[in-house]
Design an enzyme around this catalytic site. Structure first.
Site, PDB file in Angstrom:
ATOM      1  N   LYS A  52      -2.885  27.096 -20.889  1.00 58.01           N
ATOM      2  CA  LYS A  52      -2.476  27.252 -22.292  1.00 58.01           C
ATOM      3  C   LYS A  52      -1.978  28.668 -22.536  1.00 58.01           C
ATOM      4  CE  LYS A  52      -5.537  23.699 -24.133  1.00 58.01           C
ATOM      5  NZ  LYS A  52      -6.809  23.311 -24.729  1.00 58.01           N
ATOM      6  N   GLN A  96     -12.204  25.747 -27.217  1.00 60.40           N
ATOM      7  CA  GLN A  96     -12.057  24.754 -26.153  1.00 60.40           C
ATOM      8  C   GLN A  96     -13.268  23.824 -26.081  1.00 60.40           C
ATOM      9  OE1 GLN A  96      -9.349  24.225 -24.337  1.00 60.40           O
ATOM     10  NE2 GLN A  96     -10.197  22.756 -22.894  1.00 60.40           N
ATOM     11  N   ASP A 119      -5.587  22.902 -33.255  1.00 60.43           N
ATOM     12  CA  ASP A 119      -5.987  21.619 -32.652  1.00 60.43           C
ATOM     13  C   ASP A 119      -5.997  20.462 -33.648  1.00 60.43           C
ATOM     14  OD1 ASP A 119      -6.670  21.573 -29.883  1.00 60.43           O
ATOM     15  OD2 ASP A 119      -8.375  22.886 -30.286  1.00 60.43           O
TER      16      ASP A 119
HETATM   17  N1  GUN Z   1     -10.555  19.985 -24.268  1.00 63.11           N
HETATM   18  C1  GUN Z   1      -9.696  19.114 -23.679  1.00 63.11           C
HETATM   19  N2  GUN Z   1      -8.548  19.031 -24.384  1.00 63.11           N
HETATM   20  C2  GUN Z   1      -8.687  19.874 -25.436  1.00 63.11           C
HETATM   21  C3  GUN Z   1      -7.837  20.222 -26.525  1.00 63.11           C
HETATM   22  O1  GUN Z   1      -6.702  19.717 -26.677  1.00 63.11           O
HETATM   23  N3  GUN Z   1      -8.330  21.119 -27.403  1.00 63.11           N
HETATM   24  C4  GUN Z   1      -9.581  21.672 -27.274  1.00 63.11           C
HETATM   25  N4  GUN Z   1      -9.978  22.545 -28.199  1.00 63.11           N
HETATM   26  N5  GUN Z   1     -10.392  21.360 -26.288  1.00 63.11           N
HETATM   27  C5  GUN Z   1      -9.949  20.465 -25.370  1.00 63.11           C
END
Ligand code: GUN
Length: 285
Positions: A52, A96, A119
């Site tokens: 990311k 996350q 998110d």
């Molecule tokens: N864990 C797996 N995918 C994601 C996501 O898209 N956002 C977040 N915050 N955690 C994740």
């Protein structure tokens, strides 16, 4: 059978975000800033977080990771998020998942203010989807799935779509945004009876159940478009989805591969959401 690759779709989204951002930055000096918070050392999360931040930086978004140990008190993480909520140089914050058990999964969704919630976990942002408005922040993976279907010209309007899974990150918001696009949506989950009867009738089936290789060809018909959201490491080290590899050679209409299907889209739409939050603050939306 058509293989629905995510890479060209993700590239299209990223190049659009990059160009849009470049044109804004000629007027605005400060670049968007995305802060990613990681708690613990779960290997998959470490990989995702690294990816990311790398992709963000490659398109002109400043990105950094704040790393807490798995034994950190939730209060401490909350205080850091509160600080970032008030920091005007930060446009997007991402916490996350998964988090250690000491974190309440409902409480945490309200920690990041809606304006920085890249998110789309905050009840205000999720609630807006439920009112029928998909024009603001939209959950990353569900939005990616819509882009994928549009890219491959798979009709959503009027389609019967089964979504298997009811998570706050995929299943629930996906059902809302598909409904907003005039699909008839069946929300399925682990307690759904006669699941096969529902999937066999559906034009599109989105599988986000979190069970490795569970769904074989018997769940789908010749006209089925199957979107596999699962990603798991099998005992022999291979990445697999929620669908069995037998689907690759079965008689269905289309399938997303794992890896290389939905996966690349989630990060691309995260970048789009970060740009959205940045534009919101700078009055560009
Ligand atoms: N864990 C797996 N995918 C994601 C996501 O898209 N956002 C977040 N915050 N955690 C994740």
């Amino acid at each position: 059978m058509q293989i629905l690759y995510g890479k060209p779709v993700a590239e299209q989204i990223l190049s659009r975000v990059k160009a849009d951002l470049a044109s804004i930055l000629t007027q605005n000096k400060a670049a968007p800033r995305l802060v990613v918070i990681l708690v613990g050392d779960e290997p998959a999360s470490c990989v995702y977080v690294k990816k990311k931040t790398e992709i963000a930086q490659s398109i002109g978004i400043l990105s950094e990771v704040i790393h807490f140990s798995s034994t950190t008190n939730p209060e401490e993480v909350y205080s850091k998020i509160e600080e970032l909520n008030h920091d005007s140089s930060v446009h997007g914050i991402l916490l996350q998942r998964p988090l250690p058990q000491s974190f309440d999964r409902f409480d945490i969704s309200t920690w990041i203010i809606p304006e920085k919630d890249v998110d789309c976990f905050h009840p205000t942002n999720l609630g807006r989807l439920m009112t029928g408005d998909s024009s603001k922040i939209v959950s990353c993976t569900p939005k990616g799935i819509l882009y994928l279907l549009d890219y491959y010209k798979i009709k959503i309007d009027g389609a019967l779509i089964s979504v298997i899974g009811r998570s706050a990150i995929v299943g629930r918001p996906l059902c809302q945004i598909l409904t907003n696009r005039n699909a008839t949506v069946i929300q399925c989950h682990s307690k759904t009876k006669n699941l096969k009867n529902l999937t066999l009738q559906s034009d599109i089936v989105v599988v986000a159940a979190g069970v490795p290789e569970f769904f074989g060809p018997e769940f789908f018909g010749k006209k089925s478009v199957v979107i596999d959201v699962g990603i798991h490491r099998s005992s022999n080290g291979k990445l697999v989805g929620d669908c069995s590899s037998k689907l690759m050679t079965s008689e269905i209409s289309a399938l997303t591969p794992v890896p290389g299907g939905v996966g690349p889209l989630t990060i691309a739409t995260l970048m789009e959401n970060t740009l959205f939050c940045y534009k919101l603050r700078n009055g560009h939306s």
